[in-house]
Scaffold this motif. Structure first.
Motif, PDB file in Angstrom:
ATOM      1  N   UNK A 212       0.839  -1.205   0.000  1.00 33.63           N
ATOM      2  CA  UNK A 212       0.000   0.000   0.000  1.00 33.63           C
ATOM      3  C   UNK A 212       0.870   1.250   0.000  1.00 33.63           C
ATOM      4  N   UNK A 213       1.907   1.240   0.825  1.00 38.21           N
ATOM      5  CA  UNK A 213       2.800   2.404   0.916  1.00 38.21           C
ATOM      6  C   UNK A 213       3.529   2.647  -0.404  1.00 38.21           C
ATOM      7  N   UNK A 217       2.683   6.097  -2.384  1.00 37.85           N
ATOM      8  CA  UNK A 217       3.806   7.023  -2.573  1.00 37.85           C
ATOM      9  C   UNK A 217       4.135   7.185  -4.049  1.00 37.85           C
ATOM     10  N   UNK A 245       3.767  14.264   2.899  1.00 38.16           N
ATOM     11  CA  UNK A 245       3.139  13.670   4.093  1.00 38.16           C
ATOM     12  C   UNK A 245       3.156  12.149   4.024  1.00 38.16           C
ATOM     13  N   UNK A 246       2.788  11.610   2.865  1.00 38.09           N
ATOM     14  CA  UNK A 246       2.782  10.145   2.710  1.00 38.09           C
ATOM     15  C   UNK A 246       4.182   9.583   2.915  1.00 38.09           C
ATOM     16  N   UNK A 248       6.912  10.941   4.508  1.00 37.33           N
ATOM     17  CA  UNK A 248       7.412  11.033   5.891  1.00 37.33           C
ATOM     18  C   UNK A 248       6.652  10.043   6.779  1.00 37.33           C
ATOM     19  N   UNK A 249       5.356   9.915   6.534  1.00 39.28           N
ATOM     20  CA  UNK A 249       4.547   8.937   7.274  1.00 39.28           C
ATOM     21  C   UNK A 249       5.072   7.527   7.079  1.00 39.28           C
ATOM     22  N   UNK A 250       5.519   7.226   5.869  1.00 42.48           N
ATOM     23  CA  UNK A 250       6.068   5.906   5.556  1.00 42.48           C
ATOM     24  C   UNK A 250       7.372   5.650   6.315  1.00 42.48           C
ATOM     25  N   UNK A 252       8.390   7.213   9.132  1.00 41.95           N
ATOM     26  CA  UNK A 252       8.054   7.137  10.565  1.00 41.95           C
ATOM     27  C   UNK A 252       7.382   5.794  10.884  1.00 41.95           C
ATOM     28  N   UNK A 253       6.464   5.398  10.003  1.00 35.26           N
ATOM     29  CA  UNK A 253       5.708   4.160  10.209  1.00 35.26           C
ATOM     30  C   UNK A 253       6.587   2.924  10.143  1.00 35.26           C
TER      31      UNK A 253
ATOM     32  N   UNK B 106       1.837  13.317  10.113  1.00 36.46           N
ATOM     33  CA  UNK B 106       2.750  12.197   9.810  1.00 36.46           C
ATOM     34  C   UNK B 106       2.167  10.887  10.351  1.00 36.46           C
ATOM     35  N   UNK B 109      -0.716   9.775   8.228  1.00 36.70           N
ATOM     36  CA  UNK B 109      -0.282   9.156   6.971  1.00 36.70           C
ATOM     37  C   UNK B 109       0.124   7.709   7.213  1.00 36.70           C
ATOM     38  N   UNK B 110       0.856   7.496   8.313  1.00 30.69           N
ATOM     39  CA  UNK B 110       1.270   6.134   8.673  1.00 30.69           C
ATOM     40  C   UNK B 110       0.049   5.252   8.912  1.00 30.69           C
ATOM     41  N   UNK B 113      -1.697   4.225   5.775  1.00 34.18           N
ATOM     42  CA  UNK B 113      -0.985   3.124   5.111  1.00 34.18           C
ATOM     43  C   UNK B 113      -1.380   1.785   5.723  1.00 34.18           C
ATOM     44  N   UNK B 114      -1.504   1.785   7.061  1.00 31.19           N
ATOM     45  CA  UNK B 114      -1.737   0.536   7.783  1.00 31.19           C
ATOM     46  C   UNK B 114      -3.191   0.080   7.758  1.00 31.19           C
ATOM     47  N   UNK B 117      -4.716  -3.382   6.913  1.00 34.02           N
ATOM     48  CA  UNK B 117      -3.660  -4.296   6.454  1.00 34.02           C
ATOM     49  C   UNK B 117      -2.955  -4.966   7.624  1.00 34.02           C
TER      50      UNK B 117
END
Lengths: 275, 139
Positions: A212-213, A217, A245-246, A248-250, A252-253, B106, B109-110, B113-114, B117
């Motif tokens: 998904x990421x 992205x 945002x996507x 940086x979120x990726x 961080x995530x 941020x 956004x994370x 993504x999750x 999933x």
């Protein structure tokens, strides 16, 4: 008139006092508390244990010890593991006999372990100054619960020669060895891999999230580039906010995913211990 | 060139006007209680505490309005239900409240993504009206 009323009141009190004192006998109350605990009435049992503790004379060690252990047992049975352990910790010096002390320590350690507070258990064992085989076993369990698998493995290995706790320690040692050798994920490495969208998640075992990421992205980065190429600067600016945002979120995530992976693995490994 | 400049400045004016109206509307909505949680289960995630004025909730009226519009308007009408608890919008609201706008975005956004999933990594909950898989934003 007042004097007469007062004397009548005193006479009534005197008449009632024998029955009151026989009804408040600590030994009887202790029996009642134990009966309540047997019926599953834990909180009422605690009240009665406390009453017995209050009424017990200073020389009645057995009643005092039974009441203290009874309160801890009732709290534990009622699901208040932490409170049970803390109660025993504060009253540990009131347990005089060696048998009561051993029982108290066992219940206290078990309470903290069941509560999931391995760190507190390690501190309590240290403060109590207990160096028995039982405490070493619990210390190993606490180390395993807090994720210090190597130390836990060593602690269980040290107990291998112990007659009483050796067999249990040997089984625990094998589980701790598996924990030590498990495939833990490094959050730092996951963050570094997260520079390529999706790779950090993939490394941390989150495969669907990784896909998904990667797609999200890719789509946003592509759309942003296209917008700027076609001189759509406002749209490009708007899209780039989303793309950043996507991204940086990726990153961080990815780190969070590694932590989450380790936490799930830790819970799975810990659930194999039966104590 | 002139035309583009004119378009940009008129867009900026429209945006500013929207922000001003939104702030006014948000303060009125907040008084009427539009931000009250739709479902009692959200109190489990700390929403009730944030509504009680303990300083946890997002302070900006515009942010408040955006979340209220999505959670009360767009969210229920789009027909799909987030499989997580708290829902992604509530997670985002809590993340912004706890960590500010930048880190909140941020984290959102994370979470997006999750969402839905690799559900084996989440604690499973049962609730008739909210999601099933629990993940609270970090504190």
């Amino acid at each position: 008139m007042r004097i007469r009323l007062a004397s009548v009141f005193c006479a009534v009190l005197q008449l009632l006092s024998p029955s009151v004192s026989s009804g408040c006998d600590a030994q009887h109350i202790l029996g009642f508390a134990q009966a309540l605990q047997g019926e599953g009435e834990y909180y009422r049992a605690i009240t009665e244990y406390k009453r017995a503790l209050f009424l017990a004379s200073s020389d009645s060690t057995r009643i005092r010890e039974t009441a203290i252990l009874g309160i801890a047992g009732a709290l534990f049975s009622g699901g208040e593991y932490g409170r049970s352990a803390e109660w025993l910790f504060t009253r540990r010096n009131d347990l005089d006999s060696e048998a009561a002390r051993a029982q108290g320590r066992h219940l206290m350690y078990r309470g903290l372990l069941t509560q999931g507070d391995g760190a507190r258990l390690l501190s309590v064992i240290h403060q109590v100054g207990d160096s028995t085989g039982q405490s070493s076993l619990y210390e190993g369990l606490a180390l395993a619960q807090t994720g210090r698998w190597r130390d836990a493995h060593r602690r269980f290995e040290d107990l291998n020669g112990d007659d009483r706790y050796g067999p249990t320690a040997s089984a625990y040692s094998e589980l701790a060895r598996q924990g030590e050798g498990a495939a833990w994920k490094s959050p730092g490495k996951a963050t570094a891999l997260g520079i390529i969208p999706g790779l950090g998640y993939f490394y941390s075992g989150h495969r669907q999230t990784a896909l998904a990421s990667f797609l999200v992205n890719g789509v946003f980065a592509g759309a942003t580039i296209q917008a700027f190429r076609k001189d759509q600067s406002i749209l490009g600016g708007f899209l780039s906010l989303f793309a950043v945002s996507w991204y940086v979120g990726n990153v961080y995530g990815s780190s969070r995913a590694a932590h989450q992976y380790n936490q799930t693995l830790q819970e799975r490994l810990w659930s194999r211990f039966e104590y | 060139m002139h035309r583009r400049l004119r378009t940009s400045s008129s867009s900026a004016i429209v945006l500013l006007l929207f922000a001003a109206i939104a702030s006014q509307a948000a303060s009125r909505i907040a008084i009427r209680g539009l931000n009250a949680p739709a479902d009692p289960i959200v109190s489990h995630t700390g929403t009730a505490a944030s509504q009680s004025g303990d300083g946890v909730g997002p302070e900006s009226p515009l942010v408040k309005l955006l979340f209220a519009v999505y959670q009360r308007g767009a969210g229920p009408t789009k027909g799909t239900r987030c499989p997580m608890t708290p829902s992604c919008s509530e997670y985002s609201r809590l993340a912004v409240a706890r960590h500010g706008l930048v880190l909140g975005i941020v984290m959102t956004a994370d979470r997006l993504h999750r969402c839905g999933h690799d559900l084996a990594f989440y604690e499973k909950l049962w609730s008739p009206s909210q999601g099933w898989y629990y993940e609270d934003p970090p504190r």
